[in-house]
Design a protein around this motif. Structure first.
Motif, PDB file in Angstrom:
ATOM      1  N   GLU A 142       0.856   6.726  -8.770  1.00 27.49           N
ATOM      2  CA  GLU A 142       2.148   6.603  -9.154  1.00 27.49           C
ATOM      3  C   GLU A 142       3.192   7.257  -8.838  1.00 27.49           C
ATOM      4  N   MET A 145       3.657   7.044  -5.118  1.00 23.70           N
ATOM      5  CA  MET A 145       4.503   5.953  -4.732  1.00 23.70           C
ATOM      6  C   MET A 145       6.053   6.118  -5.176  1.00 23.70           C
ATOM      7  N   LYS A 146       6.045   6.796  -6.037  1.00 23.80           N
ATOM      8  CA  LYS A 146       7.535   6.843  -6.532  1.00 23.80           C
ATOM      9  C   LYS A 146       8.304   7.791  -5.719  1.00 23.80           C
ATOM     10  N   SER A 149       8.936   5.858  -2.523  1.00 23.69           N
ATOM     11  CA  SER A 149      10.108   4.687  -2.728  1.00 23.69           C
ATOM     12  C   SER A 149      11.304   5.568  -2.567  1.00 23.69           C
ATOM     13  N   LEU A 212       2.768   2.739   1.398  1.00 27.93           N
ATOM     14  CA  LEU A 212       2.736   2.212  -0.103  1.00 27.93           C
ATOM     15  C   LEU A 212       1.832   1.157  -0.201  1.00 27.93           C
ATOM     16  N   ASP A 213       1.647   0.294   0.654  1.00 27.09           N
ATOM     17  CA  ASP A 213       0.432  -0.930   0.496  1.00 27.09           C
ATOM     18  C   ASP A 213      -0.909  -0.333   0.339  1.00 27.09           C
ATOM     19  N   GLN A 216      -1.042   1.029  -3.195  1.00 27.06           N
ATOM     20  CA  GLN A 216      -0.954   0.017  -4.202  1.00 27.06           C
ATOM     21  C   GLN A 216      -2.570  -0.600  -4.144  1.00 27.06           C
ATOM     22  N   GLU A 217      -3.230  -0.711  -3.130  1.00 23.10           N
ATOM     23  CA  GLU A 217      -4.595  -1.083  -3.127  1.00 23.10           C
ATOM     24  C   GLU A 217      -5.571  -0.184  -3.925  1.00 23.10           C
ATOM     25  N   LYS A 219      -4.399   1.733  -6.035  1.00 20.87           N
ATOM     26  CA  LYS A 219      -3.964   1.536  -7.707  1.00 20.87           C
ATOM     27  C   LYS A 219      -4.788   0.247  -8.210  1.00 20.87           C
ATOM     28  N   ASN A 220      -4.714  -0.547  -7.645  1.00 22.62           N
ATOM     29  CA  ASN A 220      -5.387  -1.814  -8.108  1.00 22.62           C
ATOM     30  C   ASN A 220      -6.801  -1.635  -8.358  1.00 22.62           C
TER      31      ASN A 220
END
Length: 253
Positions: A142, A145-146, A149, A212-213, A216-217, A219-220
């Protein structure tokens, strides 16, 4: 994956096996051998159209292949339970419930290779450590990712005000221009400074989005593992409580 055609064919075969004739047309219809007329499935209700029947068949198969996990039961402390103290019938039920719940708990623990309370405590500790490790990994992602971003926002700022900055760079003596575009030049310089701290050259938005993708994967996946671990930890703690209540307090004595 559900074999929809197969499940539908099996349904039709089952209908035939209980003496129903099937007619296909705009709407599927059924007739029992003792009846003279066919009955359109749709006339029974909107939930009995061919499409709805197929949907329910597929859902039933899916639920069967992914059964809802039975939660760990709670041992009732008969010595302190007001209902058990005031109702002999409830007390008898509670004793039977406790025996069954404790038996289920022991069976589940044996399935996991746990044969002693020491092993259970060790597994609870390991589960807690694993959960914290997963949580740390999730928080780290996270944070990344922040940061990405923010990089993407900085890139947009640089692209947006690049021409203003280039003019200012070529014409440093144009005080009026510098005053007029003071805000734009300020945010540009801040964005550029932050980008240079992380990159040797300006990255492309597409590159940031790809990173980011992927994050996110990850993280999921970690979130799913965390959810399973949390559930496992909750079950193990409940097994421990059941042991304490059943044997420690001797509520069955």
């Amino acid at each position: 994956m559900i074999n929809k055609s197969k499940s539908w064919e099996e349904f039709l075969e089952n209908m035939k096996s209980i003496d129903y004739e099937i007619k296909f047309g705009k709407h599927i219809a059924f007739r029992h051998k003792d009846k003279q007329r066919f009955t359109r499935a749709k006339t029974i209700g909107e939930d009995y159209t061919e499409e709805k029947i197929k949907e329910r068949i597929d859902l039933a198969i899916k639920n069967k292949s992914n059964p809802i996990k039975k939660r760990v039961g709670n041992i009732i402390d008969i010595s302190t339970n007001e209902k058990a103290q005031s109702s002999k019938g409830y007390e008898v039920w509670a004793r039977k419930h406790n025996i069954k719940t404790m038996a289920d708990s022991i069976i589940k623990l044996r399935e996991q290779g746990i044969n002693s309370i020491t092993q259970l405590d060790d597994l609870i500790k390991k589960s807690a450590d694993d959960r914290q490790d997963l949580l740390d990994k999730i928080k780290k992602i996270e944070t990344e990712m922040k940061s990405l971003s923010q990089d993407m926002e900085n890139i947009n700022t640089i692209n947006k005000y690049r021409e203003i900055y280039k003019y200012h760079k070529k014409n440093p003596d144009d005080k009026q221009f510098a005053e007029e575009y003071y805000s734009e030049l300020s945010v540009y310089k801040i964005a550029a400074k932050e980008i240079l701290e992380n990159y040797t050259k300006l990255p492309k938005i597409k590159e940031i989005l790809t990173k980011l993708d992927k994050l996110q994967e990850k993280k999921n996946t970690l979130m799913q593992e965390y959810s399973l671990n949390k559930e496992q930890f909750s079950d193990l703690v409940q097994y421990r409580k059941n042991y304490e209540n059943y044997y420690g307090k001797e509520v069955e004595r």
